[in-house]
Scaffold this motif. Structure first.
Motif, PDB file in Angstrom:
ATOM      1  N   LEU A 182       9.644 -16.019 -14.379  1.00  0.00           N
ATOM      2  CA  LEU A 182       9.735 -16.363 -15.798  1.00  0.00           C
ATOM      3  C   LEU A 182      10.291 -15.183 -16.588  1.00  0.00           C
ATOM      4  CD1 LEU A 182       9.105 -18.814 -17.534  1.00  0.00           C
ATOM      5  CD2 LEU A 182       6.912 -17.773 -18.079  1.00  0.00           C
ATOM      6  N   ASP A 213       6.990 -29.488 -13.238  1.00  0.00           N
ATOM      7  CA  ASP A 213       7.803 -28.487 -13.937  1.00  0.00           C
ATOM      8  C   ASP A 213       7.778 -28.793 -15.437  1.00  0.00           C
ATOM      9  OD1 ASP A 213       9.681 -26.807 -14.977  1.00  0.00           O
ATOM     10  OD2 ASP A 213      11.201 -27.182 -13.439  1.00  0.00           O
ATOM     11  N   THR A 262       8.896 -26.471 -17.814  1.00  0.00           N
ATOM     12  CA  THR A 262       9.694 -25.437 -18.490  1.00  0.00           C
ATOM     13  C   THR A 262      10.455 -25.972 -19.697  1.00  0.00           C
ATOM     14  OG1 THR A 262      10.066 -24.685 -16.239  1.00  0.00           O
ATOM     15  CG2 THR A 262      11.171 -23.460 -17.984  1.00  0.00           C
ATOM     16  N   ARG A 263      10.961 -27.211 -19.602  1.00  0.00           N
ATOM     17  CA  ARG A 263      11.796 -27.740 -20.683  1.00  0.00           C
ATOM     18  C   ARG A 263      11.029 -28.676 -21.613  1.00  0.00           C
ATOM     19  NH1 ARG A 263      14.424 -24.191 -20.462  1.00  0.00           N
ATOM     20  NH2 ARG A 263      15.825 -23.588 -18.799  1.00  0.00           N
ATOM     21  N   ALA A 285      12.253 -20.386 -22.248  1.00  0.00           N
ATOM     22  CA  ALA A 285      12.535 -19.349 -21.254  1.00  0.00           C
ATOM     23  C   ALA A 285      14.044 -19.188 -21.067  1.00  0.00           C
ATOM     24  CB  ALA A 285      11.887 -19.718 -19.931  1.00  0.00           C
ATOM     25  N   THR A 306       3.832 -19.521 -12.846  1.00  0.00           N
ATOM     26  CA  THR A 306       5.121 -19.147 -13.427  1.00  0.00           C
ATOM     27  C   THR A 306       5.942 -18.507 -12.326  1.00  0.00           C
ATOM     28  OG1 THR A 306       4.486 -16.904 -14.091  1.00  0.00           O
ATOM     29  CG2 THR A 306       4.022 -18.670 -15.651  1.00  0.00           C
ATOM     30  N   ARG A 358      10.655 -20.610 -14.215  1.00  0.00           N
ATOM     31  CA  ARG A 358       9.991 -21.914 -14.298  1.00  0.00           C
ATOM     32  C   ARG A 358       8.526 -21.767 -14.648  1.00  0.00           C
ATOM     33  NH1 ARG A 358      11.817 -23.161  -9.373  1.00  0.00           N
ATOM     34  NH2 ARG A 358       9.686 -23.194  -8.536  1.00  0.00           N
ATOM     35  N   VAL A 359       8.008 -22.760 -15.364  1.00  0.00           N
ATOM     36  CA  VAL A 359       6.567 -22.880 -15.565  1.00  0.00           C
ATOM     37  C   VAL A 359       6.142 -24.201 -14.934  1.00  0.00           C
ATOM     38  CG1 VAL A 359       4.679 -22.914 -17.238  1.00  0.00           C
ATOM     39  CG2 VAL A 359       6.805 -21.702 -17.788  1.00  0.00           C
ATOM     40  N   THR A 360       5.129 -24.152 -14.095  1.00  0.00           N
ATOM     41  CA  THR A 360       4.680 -25.370 -13.417  1.00  0.00           C
ATOM     42  C   THR A 360       3.215 -25.610 -13.717  1.00  0.00           C
ATOM     43  OG1 THR A 360       6.122 -24.605 -11.641  1.00  0.00           O
ATOM     44  CG2 THR A 360       4.839 -26.576 -11.210  1.00  0.00           C
TER      45      THR A 360
END
Lengths: 350, 254
Positions: free
Chosen positions: B11, B68, B70-71, B57, B8, B61-63
């Motif tokens: 975040l 990626d 996040t969306r 969020a 993250t 970003r969350v990877t």
């Protein structure tokens, strides 16, 4: 073989199994057991409503989606056949085109409604279906050049399906096109009902039940909830439309009162609830009892009124004109005593 | 160097004026069990919700495995290898114990959209589901309705469903909460067993210090939504921030 046809979903109650067998035999041999135009009409109506109610159960009982547009889909199928028969003339091709067009229109419309409303909360879907169904009902009664408005449409179907087509006699019953028409209705409904039974017992059907139980968790274990909900809505709509097409072929008439009205929507809801939601077999029991009561309660009460003619008060109470009140009482009692429906009660009491 | 599975970056999530998770940057490597600790309301579960996608969020970003996410939707993240068990038991209450696990197995094996075969005819799915139930010792209760299970067994089932998913990233949110003293070890043994697989990473939100001491390779501390400590257990537990956070004292802005 039976197990295969029922998709492994046994009635799981001896009484229920007997009832289902009675309904099946009764409908399969209706023209021979119950001769007469009215009896045959009742039998065909039962077949069609079993299918219609079962397709609604896929949505309400299995997926947990409340829709008020089910009779609209039913109507789309019916008007499909009617319009095709009016414009293409009498013929099998008109029936085929009308049926396919109706089912396709229902699927597309269900998909659109789902696209716009199934992502958000379930109550929103219910309201959208209510709005769309009302709009379509108004549209059908206003566009009278096309739909015949409130008067509806009458049309001709292939001669082979009408009483004028005769081909002999069996057990004292005249074999004619009406009989063929009945068996067209019966076998199509049977096949589609078994298809629905297969769908609800398939991996897909299990996901629908998971969504009904806990959509949040279903999504969290990797199911695209909106895709499953939309697919269920489309299938349910398509099968309702097919039921509508059969009804149009059987009646040789469509009108807002026979296919589109909200009264029918309420009837369908009651049939699902009385029979037992999320069981499929509930549709069979619910539709049979309901349609029989609608058609014969009045006669039964007439007999009771005559028999009790000398007594005070009672003949007035069972006067045939009061049949709707008694129908209402029956529903209230059945929902009160069988909150899980007749099928739910029978299975629990095993 | 071991592979980073989950990361993250800055975040953040805000609810109105309240910052629930505040610029948390952290990476989780394969073969590692990370305990996430912090006082109530520190944002641990919210951090989990951001990673698994239940909450979107505000920033950062969350990877997952370099991608990626996040969306992406919750279900998409799950299919990419992110599995989560919930703090408040979150099951399919009217379905059987077996069916709950079978549904997870079904999604993992990608059979969900199968319309015309009966669920029972997918014997491989059923066998795999039963094997998981045996592992958590719930096989005797397989036909029981979930709503009729004891709390402890529901917690076990919650863990079983995560195990059935076999994700790359396991996320446990207080797996032993509310369990009796003799039930908790079953779950802890399972987590220890999962640790043996060096290709996966485990995130564990936990309050019980003895559990953390025996299981964790690493501890991260959240306080008021921010990451305030990160390191080996002994080191973090001895640090002032943790001592103070756990005693419930005010700590200075870090």
């Amino acid at each position: 073989m039976v197990r295969f046809l029922l998709s492994g979903d046994a009635p799981r109650s001896r009484i229920l199994a007997v009832l289902l067998a009675l309904v099946l035999v009764g409908l399969a041999f209706a023209p021979f057991i119950f001769p007469g135009v009215r009896a045959l009409h009742t039998a065909a109506t039962i077949c069609i409503f079993i299918l219609l109610v079962a397709s609604y159960d896929l949505l309400l009982g299995y997926t947990g989606i409340v829709s008020f547009a089910h009779t609209m889909f039913f109507g789309l199928g019916a008007y499909g056949v009617a319009l095709a028969s009016v414009h293409m003339g009498r013929g099998w091709d008109a029936l085929a085109v009308g049926t396919l067009a109706g089912a396709l229109a229902a699927t597309v419309l269900a998909w659109l409604i789902g696209l716009f409303s199934l992502r958000v909360r379930a109550i929103f879907f219910a309201m959208i279906t209510l709005a769309v169904a009302s709009a379509v009902a108004v549209l059908v009664s206003q566009l009278y050049q096309l739909t015949g408005g409130e008067d509806g449409l009458t049309y001709q179907i292939p001669r082979e399906l009408t009483p004028a087509f005769r081909f002999g006699e069996l057990f004292g019953v005249r074999l004619n096109g009406r009989l063929l028409n009945y068996y067209l209705v019966f076998f199509t409904c049977l096949a589609l009902f078994l298809l629905l039974l297969r769908i609800v017992n398939s991996p897909f059907g299990r996901v629908l039940q998971a969504i009904r139980e806990n959509d949040f968790r279903a999504e969290a274990i990797g199911y695209r909830v909106v895709v499953y909900r939309t697919a269920a809505t489309c299938m349910s709509a398509a099968i309702a439309a097919l039921a509508g097409s059969l009804y149009a072929i059987w009646l040789r008439y469509v009108g807002p009162d026979t296919t589109l009205s909200f009264e029918i929507m309420i009837d369908v809801l009651l049939m699902v609830v009385i029979g037992g939601m999320g069981t499929m077999y509930g549709a069979v029991i619910g539709a049979t009892i309901f349609v029989l009561a609608q058609n014969y309660l009045q006669n039964l009460m007439g007999l009771a009124a005559e028999a009790t003619a000398g007594l005070p008060l009672i003949p007035d109470l069972v006067d045939p004109n009061r049949w709707l009140m008694w129908l209402g009482v029956l529903f209230v009692l059945s929902v009160y005593f069988f909150p899980t429906g007749i099928v739910g009660r029978l299975r629990a009491g095993r | 160097m071991t592979q980073t599975l989950l990361e993250t970056t800055d975040l953040t999530v805000r609810f109105g004026g309240h910052v629930a998770v505040d610029r948390v940057t952290c990476s989780f490597r394969a073969g590692e069990l990370t305990a996430i600790v912090g006082p109530n309301g520190a944002g641990k579960t919210t951090y989990f919700n951001l990673i698994s996608g239940q909450i979107g969020a505000t920033a950062g970003r969350v990877t997952l495995k370099g991608q990626d996410i996040t969306r992406l939707s919750v279900s998409r993240r799950c299919r990419l290898g992110l599995g989560r068990a919930f703090q408040l038991t979150n099951l399919f209450p009217e379905l059987s114990v077996f069916e709950n696990v079978r549904l997870v197995m079904q999604t993992r094996m990608g059979r969900g959209l199968n319309l015309l075969s009966t669920a029972e005819s997918h014997a491989d799915v059923s066998h795999a589901a039963l094997a998981v139930l045996e592992r958590v010792r719930l096989d005797r209760l397989r036909d029981q309705k979930v709503s009729e299970l004891s709390h402890g067994n529901q917690r076990k089932l919650e863990v079983a469903m995560l195990i059935a998913l076999e994700p790359d990233v396991y996320m446990f949110d207080e797996p032993t909460a509310g369990m009796s003293v003799d039930e908790a070890p079953v779950v802890l043994d399972l987590i220890t067993e999962l640790k043996q697989d060096r290709s996966r990473t485990i995130l564990l939100v936990e309050h019980k210090m003895d559990v953390i001491r025996t299981l964790a390779d690493r501890i991260i501390v959240l306080h008021n939504g921010a990451l305030v400590a990160d390191g080996p257990p002994a080191e973090v537990m001895a640090s002032d921030v943790v001592q103070e956070a756990y005693m419930g004292k005010e700590i200075e802005d870090v």
